[in-house]
Design a protein around this motif. Sequence first.
Motif, PDB file in Angstrom:
ATOM      1  N   PRO A  31     -15.953  -3.584  -6.491  1.00  0.00           N
ATOM      2  CA  PRO A  31     -15.757  -2.419  -5.646  1.00  0.00           C
ATOM      3  C   PRO A  31     -15.697  -2.721  -4.161  1.00  0.00           C
ATOM      4  O   PRO A  31     -15.089  -1.979  -3.380  1.00  0.00           O
ATOM      5  CB  PRO A  31     -16.970  -1.549  -5.967  1.00  0.00           C
ATOM      6  CG  PRO A  31     -18.030  -2.533  -6.356  1.00  0.00           C
ATOM      7  CD  PRO A  31     -17.312  -3.636  -7.074  1.00  0.00           C
ATOM      8  N   ALA A  32     -16.356  -3.806  -3.732  1.00  0.00           N
ATOM      9  CA  ALA A  32     -16.424  -4.144  -2.307  1.00  0.00           C
ATOM     10  C   ALA A  32     -16.428  -5.676  -2.195  1.00  0.00           C
ATOM     11  O   ALA A  32     -15.883  -6.356  -3.058  1.00  0.00           O
ATOM     12  CB  ALA A  32     -17.667  -3.517  -1.676  1.00  0.00           C
ATOM     13  N   GLY A  33     -17.030  -6.211  -1.112  1.00  0.00           N
ATOM     14  CA  GLY A  33     -17.005  -7.656  -0.906  1.00  0.00           C
ATOM     15  C   GLY A  33     -17.613  -8.432  -2.062  1.00  0.00           C
ATOM     16  O   GLY A  33     -18.524  -7.961  -2.755  1.00  0.00           O
ATOM     17  N   ILE A  34     -17.100  -9.647  -2.256  1.00  0.00           N
ATOM     18  CA  ILE A  34     -17.549 -10.494  -3.366  1.00  0.00           C
ATOM     19  C   ILE A  34     -19.003 -10.897  -3.157  1.00  0.00           C
ATOM     20  O   ILE A  34     -19.522 -10.874  -2.039  1.00  0.00           O
ATOM     21  CB  ILE A  34     -16.622 -11.726  -3.505  1.00  0.00           C
ATOM     22  CG1 ILE A  34     -16.765 -12.346  -4.892  1.00  0.00           C
ATOM     23  CG2 ILE A  34     -16.891 -12.738  -2.389  1.00  0.00           C
ATOM     24  CD1 ILE A  34     -15.663 -13.320  -5.234  1.00  0.00           C
ATOM     25  N   GLU A  35     -19.647 -11.289  -4.254  1.00  0.00           N
ATOM     26  CA  GLU A  35     -21.093 -11.503  -4.256  1.00  0.00           C
ATOM     27  C   GLU A  35     -21.433 -12.948  -4.624  1.00  0.00           C
ATOM     28  O   GLU A  35     -20.569 -13.718  -5.039  1.00  0.00           O
ATOM     29  CB  GLU A  35     -21.757 -10.564  -5.282  1.00  0.00           C
ATOM     30  CG  GLU A  35     -21.418  -9.084  -5.100  1.00  0.00           C
ATOM     31  CD  GLU A  35     -21.776  -8.249  -6.325  1.00  0.00           C
ATOM     32  OE1 GLU A  35     -22.051  -8.837  -7.394  1.00  0.00           O
ATOM     33  OE2 GLU A  35     -21.771  -7.009  -6.214  1.00  0.00           O
ATOM     34  N   GLY A  36     -22.718 -13.291  -4.479  1.00  0.00           N
ATOM     35  CA  GLY A  36     -23.284 -14.508  -5.043  1.00  0.00           C
ATOM     36  C   GLY A  36     -22.678 -15.802  -4.551  1.00  0.00           C
ATOM     37  O   GLY A  36     -22.307 -15.960  -3.384  1.00  0.00           O
ATOM     38  N   ARG A  37     -22.568 -16.773  -5.480  1.00  0.00           N
ATOM     39  CA  ARG A  37     -22.091 -18.111  -5.144  1.00  0.00           C
ATOM     40  C   ARG A  37     -20.692 -18.079  -4.553  1.00  0.00           C
ATOM     41  O   ARG A  37     -20.382 -18.818  -3.607  1.00  0.00           O
ATOM     42  CB  ARG A  37     -22.100 -18.989  -6.406  1.00  0.00           C
ATOM     43  CG  ARG A  37     -21.604 -20.414  -6.188  1.00  0.00           C
ATOM     44  CD  ARG A  37     -21.598 -21.200  -7.479  1.00  0.00           C
ATOM     45  NE  ARG A  37     -20.572 -20.735  -8.394  1.00  0.00           N
ATOM     46  CZ  ARG A  37     -19.306 -21.163  -8.377  1.00  0.00           C
ATOM     47  NH1 ARG A  37     -18.895 -22.018  -7.454  1.00  0.00           N
ATOM     48  NH2 ARG A  37     -18.435 -20.723  -9.269  1.00  0.00           N
ATOM     49  N   ARG A  38     -19.846 -17.228  -5.079  1.00  0.00           N
ATOM     50  CA  ARG A  38     -18.473 -17.180  -4.581  1.00  0.00           C
ATOM     51  C   ARG A  38     -18.417 -16.584  -3.173  1.00  0.00           C
ATOM     52  O   ARG A  38     -17.511 -16.895  -2.407  1.00  0.00           O
ATOM     53  CB  ARG A  38     -17.587 -16.416  -5.555  1.00  0.00           C
ATOM     54  CG  ARG A  38     -17.378 -17.185  -6.850  1.00  0.00           C
ATOM     55  CD  ARG A  38     -16.421 -16.514  -7.810  1.00  0.00           C
ATOM     56  NE  ARG A  38     -16.343 -17.282  -9.028  1.00  0.00           N
ATOM     57  CZ  ARG A  38     -15.478 -18.276  -9.261  1.00  0.00           C
ATOM     58  NH1 ARG A  38     -14.618 -18.623  -8.312  1.00  0.00           N
ATOM     59  NH2 ARG A  38     -15.468 -18.928 -10.404  1.00  0.00           N
TER      60      ARG A  38
END
Length: 296
Positions: free
Chosen positions: A144-151
């Motif tokens: 839904p919005a900006g990418i998360e976590g390791r990426r």
Amino acid sequence: MSTPRFLDLPPGVTPQKIETPQGTFAVLEALPVSGVVERWPALLVPGLTGSKEDFIAVLMTLAQSGRRVVAVDLRGQYETPGPDDPAAYTCAALGSDLDALAQVIGGGGPMHLVGHSFGGLVAREAVIDGRTKFASFTLMGSGPAGIEGRRARNGRKIMEEVPELGLEHVWQHRFEPEVLAGDVPDDIVAFLRRRLLANSPTGLSSMAEQVLTMRDRTDELRQIEVPTLVLYGEDDDGWSPETQSEMAARLGAECVVVPGAVHSPAVEAPETTAAALVRFWNAAEKHYLDIHSNSL
């Protein structure tokens, strides 16, 4: 980073260039090996560090469902040139490119749109802007919005390092170690290096910023009322499965979880992914025709 399972093009798949008023785009076009094109076309959009080749494993199966299927390199990606202007790589600007491609591919008629990862954010812009009436929209491993976590951490490194240190440095210190650790065949390693170095540095760093900072437009997308599929790997490490499931619920969208896949279902589980897309497209076409036949 994901790798295509093979680089040899399957039957019915050919490299092409598509001319639009907004520029020339490199694509892989798939047509049925047997039978005729009798269903609506589809446009497939890759992720940040990807390209049209990320869809190689599903193209023939999708086309055999009676469709023209086109996978594209976005502006500034691999074999599609792009300018040194960061404004050309916003999600809105790239979404406008998809509108131009849709007009050429679909001739103004209904067509399906699939966006993988960052490509999902770009494709969402094209759906929301309303210039093209898509028959269906699939968010594949996208959120839904900006990418998360390791990426997200990797995206920040790309945004910071590409302008200062260049693509060769990023390949040697970010991508090559991961690829070699995965025991990837030499020919695919060579392709991945060639692909990364062919990117526009401005485009790659600008798109990395976009995938990190994109705002949530889920509620706006729902208002468009286009049939939507949220499809993701059960172990997705971009946007979490929970995030994507919640997004699907907010959209009132169908949700498909692909067993054994991580962030790139078209690469990691092509048969399951292709079957899910064909089933969804067929249902969307029937729904569209039912509505319009009832309005006559």
